[in-house]
Design a protein around this motif. Structure first.
Motif, PDB file in Angstrom:
ATOM      1  N   THR A 113      35.003  22.242  28.744  1.00  0.00           N
ATOM      2  CA  THR A 113      35.403  23.184  29.789  1.00  0.00           C
ATOM      3  C   THR A 113      36.493  24.113  29.285  1.00  0.00           C
ATOM      4  OG1 THR A 113      35.004  21.365  31.298  1.00  0.00           O
ATOM      5  CG2 THR A 113      36.032  23.342  32.213  1.00  0.00           C
ATOM      6  N   ILE A 159      35.079  26.778  27.013  1.00  0.00           N
ATOM      7  CA  ILE A 159      34.379  27.857  27.714  1.00  0.00           C
ATOM      8  C   ILE A 159      35.365  28.748  28.456  1.00  0.00           C
ATOM      9  CG2 ILE A 159      32.680  28.368  29.486  1.00  0.00           C
ATOM     10  CD1 ILE A 159      31.398  25.663  28.809  1.00  0.00           C
ATOM     11  N   VAL A 160      36.298  28.087  29.173  1.00  0.00           N
ATOM     12  CA  VAL A 160      37.257  28.857  29.967  1.00  0.00           C
ATOM     13  C   VAL A 160      38.060  29.782  29.064  1.00  0.00           C
ATOM     14  CG1 VAL A 160      39.355  28.686  31.342  1.00  0.00           C
ATOM     15  CG2 VAL A 160      37.434  27.182  31.826  1.00  0.00           C
ATOM     16  N   ARG A 208      37.338  30.929  26.130  1.00  0.00           N
ATOM     17  CA  ARG A 208      36.564  32.004  25.521  1.00  0.00           C
ATOM     18  C   ARG A 208      36.367  33.130  26.538  1.00  0.00           C
ATOM     19  NH1 ARG A 208      31.033  30.297  23.045  1.00  0.00           N
ATOM     20  NH2 ARG A 208      30.512  30.708  25.202  1.00  0.00           N
ATOM     21  N   GLN A 209      36.177  32.711  27.814  1.00  0.00           N
ATOM     22  CA  GLN A 209      36.010  33.746  28.838  1.00  0.00           C
ATOM     23  C   GLN A 209      37.313  34.471  29.114  1.00  0.00           C
ATOM     24  OE1 GLN A 209      34.264  32.170  32.383  1.00  0.00           O
ATOM     25  NE2 GLN A 209      32.403  33.257  31.834  1.00  0.00           N
ATOM     26  N   ASP A 243      56.853  43.522  35.202  1.00  0.00           N
ATOM     27  CA  ASP A 243      57.546  42.810  36.263  1.00  0.00           C
ATOM     28  C   ASP A 243      56.541  42.371  37.337  1.00  0.00           C
ATOM     29  OD1 ASP A 243      57.068  45.400  36.694  1.00  0.00           O
ATOM     30  OD2 ASP A 243      58.876  45.794  37.865  1.00  0.00           O
ATOM     31  N   PRO A 280      57.902  42.021  41.832  1.00  0.00           N
ATOM     32  CA  PRO A 280      57.664  42.990  42.922  1.00  0.00           C
ATOM     33  C   PRO A 280      56.203  43.038  43.323  1.00  0.00           C
ATOM     34  CG  PRO A 280      58.867  44.005  41.117  1.00  0.00           C
ATOM     35  CD  PRO A 280      58.487  42.654  40.664  1.00  0.00           C
ATOM     36  N   LEU A 281      55.331  42.872  42.327  1.00  0.00           N
ATOM     37  CA  LEU A 281      53.895  42.909  42.610  1.00  0.00           C
ATOM     38  C   LEU A 281      53.520  41.782  43.564  1.00  0.00           C
ATOM     39  CD1 LEU A 281      51.826  44.851  41.396  1.00  0.00           C
ATOM     40  CD2 LEU A 281      51.075  42.964  39.940  1.00  0.00           C
ATOM     41  N   LYS A 289      54.991  42.411  47.071  1.00  0.00           N
ATOM     42  CA  LYS A 289      54.287  43.432  47.852  1.00  0.00           C
ATOM     43  C   LYS A 289      52.937  42.915  48.337  1.00  0.00           C
ATOM     44  CE  LYS A 289      56.634  47.495  46.291  1.00  0.00           C
ATOM     45  NZ  LYS A 289      56.891  48.298  45.111  1.00  0.00           N
ATOM     46  N   LEU A 310      53.365  40.450  51.258  1.00  0.00           N
ATOM     47  CA  LEU A 310      53.798  40.952  52.564  1.00  0.00           C
ATOM     48  C   LEU A 310      52.898  42.065  53.091  1.00  0.00           C
ATOM     49  CD1 LEU A 310      57.634  40.773  52.162  1.00  0.00           C
ATOM     50  CD2 LEU A 310      56.152  39.357  53.557  1.00  0.00           C
ATOM     51  N   THR A 311      51.868  42.432  52.352  1.00  0.00           N
ATOM     52  CA  THR A 311      50.936  43.425  52.912  1.00  0.00           C
ATOM     53  C   THR A 311      49.538  42.829  53.036  1.00  0.00           C
ATOM     54  OG1 THR A 311      50.570  44.277  50.697  1.00  0.00           O
ATOM     55  CG2 THR A 311      52.193  45.400  52.023  1.00  0.00           C
ATOM     56  N   LYS A 312      48.873  42.695  51.892  1.00  0.00           N
ATOM     57  CA  LYS A 312      47.490  42.241  51.942  1.00  0.00           C
ATOM     58  C   LYS A 312      47.390  40.800  52.426  1.00  0.00           C
ATOM     59  CE  LYS A 312      43.373  42.331  49.019  1.00  0.00           C
ATOM     60  NZ  LYS A 312      42.915  42.205  47.637  1.00  0.00           N
ATOM     61  N   TYR A 313      48.275  39.946  51.909  1.00  0.00           N
ATOM     62  CA  TYR A 313      48.200  38.531  52.259  1.00  0.00           C
ATOM     63  C   TYR A 313      49.275  38.154  53.264  1.00  0.00           C
ATOM     64  CZ  TYR A 313      44.688  37.960  48.712  1.00  0.00           C
ATOM     65  OH  TYR A 313      43.534  38.055  48.007  1.00  0.00           O
ATOM     66  N   PRO A 367      48.217  34.769  55.489  1.00  0.00           N
ATOM     67  CA  PRO A 367      48.445  33.470  54.847  1.00  0.00           C
ATOM     68  C   PRO A 367      49.924  33.158  54.693  1.00  0.00           C
ATOM     69  CG  PRO A 367      46.778  34.669  53.658  1.00  0.00           C
ATOM     70  CD  PRO A 367      47.310  35.593  54.687  1.00  0.00           C
TER      71      PRO A 367
END
Lengths: 175, 487
Positions: free
Chosen positions: A109, A112-113, A115-116, A128, A131-132, A135, A138-141, A144
């Motif tokens: 495993t 394979i992992v 190599r991919q 950085d 910040p990503l 952001k 607090l926006t897309k997720y 959750p």
């Protein structure tokens, strides 16, 4: 390519340590091996340029949670005969066999992992990541993120219910 | 430079049910702190009021289909029906609780708040259309149920059940997370809609990861829904948990789990590589559940264990609809209707049975022999239990019959004739143990002890719950379109 070798090494150490968590008969050793697993995982995150996750992995898991673990184990003060783990010695052949099969599977495993991964993960990522992550969280997720707080509230209620002093049943009618 | 972050647009109407339910639960647990001890039992009525309020808000939220939180939640017709079922189930659970909670000295505030939190998890599961939200909703639901299972602190069986449920549940969640990780790795998205869009472009190697991911997710769901190879926890947990909570685990968590499984399956079903053969694993699980559940139930002496095995069998019946939905697109509408109707039917029958069990159970006693001569001592309770048992067997003028009819006809339309036959035979076997309860109630003499000691009164709330579920079992059995025509 040295980075790739580092990946392999970390994977193998992490898996070996994880196996030792289950197999060692002394719970303190188990906890120590769990710390090693966590550190290896942090290393893998670091190689993937996820510095934030790596730091959290070390601070929260290898640091805070494992210290709590060790505290609990030492406070419980288990003696050798009270350790509930089964004795594997009579099953030695089967254990060896299973471990071999396990390692072959895991190795395949990993291969394979990895190599991919070379194709999937670009070697250069934005420097950085914090910040990503902030952001995105607090926006897309956003949902959750909020749900995790609900989950934590429930966990606290549960912990309080386990920990609290039980009132004697006779008096509970009036309490 | 990084693009300016955009906060997803939120409309109050669309998110009101979830937000208000969460606030309501928090308010109850806070109020419990400040109320004097003798007033604390107000928590349960407050909880019921909350459920009614959420029902009202949900009807408003579902007026127009919407996708709040940037498509994480989907307010569609399917979700609407699931939420109706969940709210009816939650409301009835609160109604059958008061006497039991009082008798076993369970803290009212925590009990009600956790019930509401569990319901929040359920309705979020029914609407969630994104894997992380789905996972977290499932955990909110499960964590509340673990605590509720162990809430009878003085009862070692309750603690044992809670510990078993918690450890095995955590283990199964690991499978679920692993599966989600594989799906994300193969498609690069956790949104089910996006996954469905990207799947056709996925290469051969990704296809393998999707299969592995789906398998792991399915294993996680099999545990949560108590489907056959992973059903072992159910009897112990059902027996040890407080009876109203057993009712809630048996009904609500299954409704929510099947709703979530439906979302996942729907996102994968239209992909070419997912041929009919891929879904044969569902076929196997359904058959195992029906056979093991029904045969193991025959030898049970405890009514809660009996209902646990019966719930495993019923999960098997319900899984047939998921199989049909996944593999035969032509019958999808019919099968979805069958799924929704059966979830409603299953919930009503079980809540009625557990409601009677609460009404005539004394401390720690849920042996079937205990029901001997119930028809003599309290004929109405016996009649209600008989109705529940007949409906669970699938005898005509009840919801149980119509539900099974819908499921098996969907299976036959989809070409799964053998599955319908196995299901029918399994139902015949189930008659053995369901009817045995009726025989014990009507044919056996009551024990002297039972005849002499006066039964404690059933209580107004529980009577209301029994009445409502009995009437609905018969009415929806005669007029199934009252439910299916809701929207």
């Amino acid at each position: 390519m040295p980075v790739s070798i580092l990946y392999y090494a970390l994977f193998v150490i992490a898996l070996g340590a994880a196996l030792m968590v289950v197999l060692s008969r002394n719970t303190v050793y188990s906890a120590a091996f769990l710390i090693l697993t966590m550190l290896c995982l942090a290393g893998i995150f670091l190689l993937m340029h996820q510095e934030f996750v790596a730091a959290i992995q070390v601070i929260v898991y290898a640091g805070a949670i494992m210290v709590l673990f060790l505290f609990v184990i030492m406070l419980l003060n288990l003696r050798e005969r009270e350790i509930l783990l089964p004795d594997f010695r009579s099953l030695r052949i089967w254990v060896v066999l299973l471990v071999l099969v396990f390692f072959v599977q895991v190795g395949a495993t990993c291969f394979i992992v990895l190599r991919q991964m070379r194709d999937v993960y670009p070697p250069e990522l934005p420097p950085d990541t914090i910040p990503l992550i902030a952001k995105t969280l607090l926006t897309k997720y956003l949902l959750p993120f909020e749900l995790v707080s609900v989950l934590l509230v429930i966990a606290i209620i549960g912990a309080a219910m386990i920990a609290r002093h039980d009132e004697p049943a006779e008096h509970s009618d009036s309490s | 430079m990084m693009s300016q972050p955009t906060v997803p647009q939120l409309f109050w109407v669309e998110v009101a049910p979830f937000v208000v339910l969460c606030i309501w639960a928090l308010a109850i647990i806070l109020a419990d702190l400040f109320l004097p001890a003798e007033r604390r039992r107000v928590a349960l009525p407050l909880g019921f009021l909350g459920v009614v309020l959420i029902a009202y808000l949900s009807i408003q939220a579902f007026e127009i289909p919407g996708n709040p939180f940037g498509g994480m939640l989907t307010l569609d017709t399917f979700a609407f029906f699931c939420i109706v079922v969940i709210l009816v189930g939650g409301g009835l659970t609160i109604l059958i609780s008061p006497r039991y909670v009082q008798r076993e000295h369970i803290p009212h505030g925590e009990y009600t708040a956790l019930l509401l939190f569990a319901m929040l998890g359920m309705i979020l599961l029914a609407v969630s259309n994104e894997l992380i939200t789905l996972l977290l909703s499932l955990e909110i639901l499960s964590l509340s149920l673990y605590i509720l299972t162990g809430i009878e602190r003085h009862n070692p069986r309750s603690s044992e059940a809670a510990l078993k449920y918690f450890l095995l549940g955590a283990f199964s969640t690991a499978f679920l997370i692993m599966g989600i990780a594989f799906l994300y790795g193969a498609t690069g998205s956790t949104f089910l809609v996006t996954i469905a869009e990207r799947l056709p472009a996925a290469g051969q190697q990704s296809a393998l990861w999707v299969f592995v991911g789906f398998g792991l997710i399915l294993a996680g769901f099999c545990f949560k829904l108590a489907l056959a190879p992973l059903h072992m926890w159910a009897p112990d947990v059902y027996e040890g948990a407080p009876t109203p909570i057993t009712a809630f685990i048996a009904t609500g968590s299954k409704v929510a789990g099947f709703a979530a499984l439906w979302h996942v399956v729907m996102s994968l079903a239209d992909w070419q590589a997912m041929t009919q053969n891929t879904f044969y694993v569902l076929w196997i699980i359904a058959v195992f559940s029906m056979v093991i559940g029904n045969f193991a139930a025959i030898v049970q002496k405890n009514i809660k264990r009996l209902l646990a095995y019966s719930s495993i069998a019923h999960s098997g019946y319900i899984l047939i609809t998921i199989l049909v939905i996944a593999s035969v697109p032509a019958v999808r509408t019919n099968a979805t209707q069958a799924l929704l109707y059966y979830l409603m039917a299953y919930m009503l029958m079980n809540l009625l049975a557990f409601g009677v069990a609460i009404a005539c159970g004394r401390k720690g006693d849920s042996n079937i022999e205990h029901y001997a001569g119930l028809a003599r001592t309290s004929p109405l309770l016996a009649a209600a239990m008989a109705l529940a048992m007949l409906s669970l067997t699938g005898v005509p003028p009840t919801v149980g019959f119509v539900g099974k009819f819908y499921i098996f006809s969907a299976a036959i339309q989809a070409g799964y004739l053998e599955l319908a036959i196995i299901g029918l035979l399994a139902s015949v076997v189930s008659a053995v143990y369901y009817l045995r309860v009726i025989v014990v109630m009507y044919m056996h003499e009551p024990s002297r002890e039972a005849a002499e000691t006066a039964r404690e009164p059933v209580g107004a709330a529980n009577s209301l719950a029994l009445l409502v579920s009995s009437v609905m079992i018969i009415l929806l059995g005669i007029f199934p379109f009252w439910f299916l025509g809701l929207k």
